[in-house]
Design an enzyme around this catalytic site. Structure first.
Site, short mmCIF file in Angstrom:
data_model
loop_
_atom_site.label_atom_id
_atom_site.label_comp_id
_atom_site.label_asym_id
_atom_site.label_seq_id
_atom_site.Cartn_x
_atom_site.Cartn_y
_atom_site.Cartn_z
N LYS A 22 0.86 -1.40 -0.05
CA LYS A 22 -0.10 0.08 0.00
C LYS A 22 0.61 1.16 0.08
O LYS A 22 0.75 2.15 -0.47
CB LYS A 22 -0.80 0.00 1.20
CG LYS A 22 -1.76 1.28 1.36
CD LYS A 22 -2.23 1.65 2.75
CE LYS A 22 -1.38 1.84 3.69
NZ LYS A 22 -1.93 2.56 4.78
N ASN A 23 1.88 1.50 0.96
CA ASN A 23 2.82 2.44 1.02
C ASN A 23 3.61 2.89 -0.24
O ASN A 23 4.18 3.81 -0.44
CB ASN A 23 3.59 2.43 2.29
CG ASN A 23 2.65 2.54 3.52
OD1 ASN A 23 1.52 2.94 3.46
ND2 ASN A 23 3.16 2.05 4.49
N CYS A 117 -4.15 7.95 10.77
CA CYS A 117 -4.55 7.32 12.11
C CYS A 117 -3.95 8.39 13.12
O CYS A 117 -3.24 9.14 13.14
CB CYS A 117 -3.37 6.11 12.13
SG CYS A 117 -3.72 4.80 11.14
N ARG A 122 1.87 14.23 12.87
CA ARG A 122 2.95 13.94 11.99
C ARG A 122 2.74 14.98 10.93
O ARG A 122 2.11 14.83 9.87
CB ARG A 122 2.28 12.42 11.17
CG ARG A 122 2.48 11.44 12.21
CD ARG A 122 2.25 9.89 11.32
NE ARG A 122 0.79 9.58 11.03
CZ ARG A 122 0.47 8.81 10.54
NH1 ARG A 122 1.24 8.01 10.04
NH2 ARG A 122 -0.92 8.28 10.41
N ASP A 307 6.18 0.23 12.23
CA ASP A 307 4.83 -0.30 11.87
C ASP A 307 4.83 -1.96 12.02
O ASP A 307 3.77 -2.38 12.07
CB ASP A 307 4.45 -0.40 10.27
CG ASP A 307 4.20 1.09 9.82
OD1 ASP A 307 3.70 1.88 10.88
OD2 ASP A 307 4.12 1.39 8.81
N ARG A 399 -7.78 -0.66 6.02
CA ARG A 399 -7.00 0.16 5.09
C ARG A 399 -5.73 -0.08 4.68
O ARG A 399 -5.08 0.35 3.89
CB ARG A 399 -6.75 1.30 6.15
CG ARG A 399 -7.97 2.41 6.45
CD ARG A 399 -7.75 3.62 7.53
NE ARG A 399 -6.44 4.32 6.65
CZ ARG A 399 -5.32 4.52 7.64
NH1 ARG A 399 -5.42 4.32 8.96
NH2 ARG A 399 -4.21 5.06 7.10
#
Length: 420
Positions: A22-23, A117, A122, A307, A399
């Site tokens: 995803k990233n 999130c 951030r 993560d 997500r």
């Protein structure tokens, strides 16, 4: 609202294939904004965040479709609306990666400040500083970043990030790709997703060197051609599946897992007593009894990924002895601790440090996810907790993980999703 029910006990066994990252997919999809024409991005996971990015690009005037072969196809027009509205950006912080491409190609952008999130502040100040160095005029008005390029085209510059930032580095290299002249970026993020984006941009005709290292050089070009790219496998999903295998005392081969992307995690799993080996096409993990106590400190790549911190905490929570985890990336990244305590974990938190005292077993209970990786941790805990664990608010999980419960079930887990 969907929830996942798990009955703890079975050791996971078999092979499972990891989805695309995803990233990596999100910035690559945003990179399509840099060139008019028909684009194709392959190995894209079917996730809520990816669908949000598709809606965002469509809202600007792009045509977005998805094939059965896991490819996203985009038609990017010559002119589009260079605006990312709050309604879409608020649900996904990574939406900010459209800022660099829009400013670079159209000389203007209006992008909502991001959400995402609830794991602490951030900020995007590094994104804005980098774009300012490249010649953009920026202002924050009514919750939006408003950008203009007075000269019509960004210009190359030297810029040093104050802190390493993945999306900040990605925004900067996308902007610099169409800037006039040479750009040098220092203290860049080294994550594999940054290198994957650079590979995609170079295939479009960009001239980027050094991605994956702390210093990146970009020679700007006048235009780019349409994108054709397959994104890398998801190293965090792969890591989650490896921890699941070790946690349950199982024997799991994760196909698509890249050992070079997971070196820090593999080292800690081995230190905790799991057997992890590279095999053709992936990584194999074999669990061997309760995890041994370790010390773990999160850090930017190639350090231990933040993560994976929550998932490793579950492994240590049913391990032997006491382990110490230090979270250095985000404040508020221990929100899963309260829910793990509901399952019987013994974890104490003091600032950035968590002490995890292993217990013989966890006990199933209803728990509620607070963010993406906390969701994964609670699902993992349900794999070994006695009785039934009910993980609520799994929209967080959706997500970032593509049908995680189905992949675990294919390995022997007793899990099922209950539709709202």
């Amino acid at each position: 609202m969907d929830k996942i029910l798990l009955e703890g006990g079975p050791a996971l066994r078999g092979e499972v294939r990891v989805s695309g990252a995803k990233n990596a997919a999100l910035p690559v999809l945003a990179a399509a904004l840099l060139a008019e024409g028909e684009h194709e991005v392959r190995n894209v996971p079917d996730l809520a965040d990816v669908r949000t990015m598709g809606r965002l690009l469509a809202s600007m005037g792009c045509e977005v479709g998805r094939d059965a072969d896991r490819a996203v196809r985009l038609r990017v027009p010559a002119l589009l609306k260079p605006e990312a509205t709050y309604d879409l950006v608020k649900t996904m912080r990574a939406s900010v990666v459209v800022l660099g491409p829009l400013v670079a190609r159209f000389g203007q952008a209006r992008v909502s400040l991001p959400g995402g999130c609830a794991i602490g502040a951030r900020p995007i100040d590094q994104h804005l500083k980098a774009l300012t160095a490249l010649g953009a005029d920026l202002a924050i008005q009514h919750g939006y970043v408003e950008a203009r390029v007075p000269r019509g085209r960004l210009r190359g510059a030297e810029f040093v990030f104050d802190v390493q930032t993945v999306t900040g580095t990605e925004n900067a290299i996308m902007a610099a790709a169409l800037a006039e002249g040479h750009t040098v970026l220092r203290n860049c993020a080294r994550e594999p997703e940054v290198a994957d984006l650079a590979a995609a941009l170079n295939a479009m005709g960009a001239r980027i060197e050094g991605a994956g290292r702390t210093e990146i050089h970009v020679e700007g070009v006048e235009r780019l051609r349409p994108l054709r790219h397959a994104v890398i496998p998801d190293r965090i999903e792969a890591g989650t599946l490896l921890v699941a295998g070790a946690l349950t005392g199982g024997d799991v081969t994760v196909l698509g897992a890249d050992p070079t992307h997971l070196a820090a995690l593999v080292e800690k799993l081995r230190e905790a007593g799991a057997q992890v080996d590279a095999v053709p096409g992936g990584l194999r993990v074999v669990g061997d009894g309760p995890a041994r106590p370790i010390q773990l400190r999160t850090a930017p790549h190639p350090g231990f990924p933040t993560d994976m911190q929550a998932q490793m905490m579950v492994l240590l929570a049913v391990g032997a002895g006491s382990s110490v985890i230090t979270e250095t990336i985000f404040e508020n990244r221990y929100m899963h601790v309260l829910e793990l305590r509901r399952l019987g974990a013994e974890v104490t938190v003091d600032g950035k440090t968590a002490v995890v005292k292993g217990v013989p077993a966890l006990s199933g209970a209803p728990v509620m996810a607070s963010d993406l990786r906390a969701s994964a941790a609670l699902v993992l805990a349900g794999l070994v907790a006695r009785g039934t664990t009910e993980v609520q608010r799994v929209y967080h999980l959706d997500r970032g993980y593509e049908r995680l419960e189905e992949k675990l079930m294919a390995l022997g887990a007793r899990a099922r999703r209950v539709k709202a």
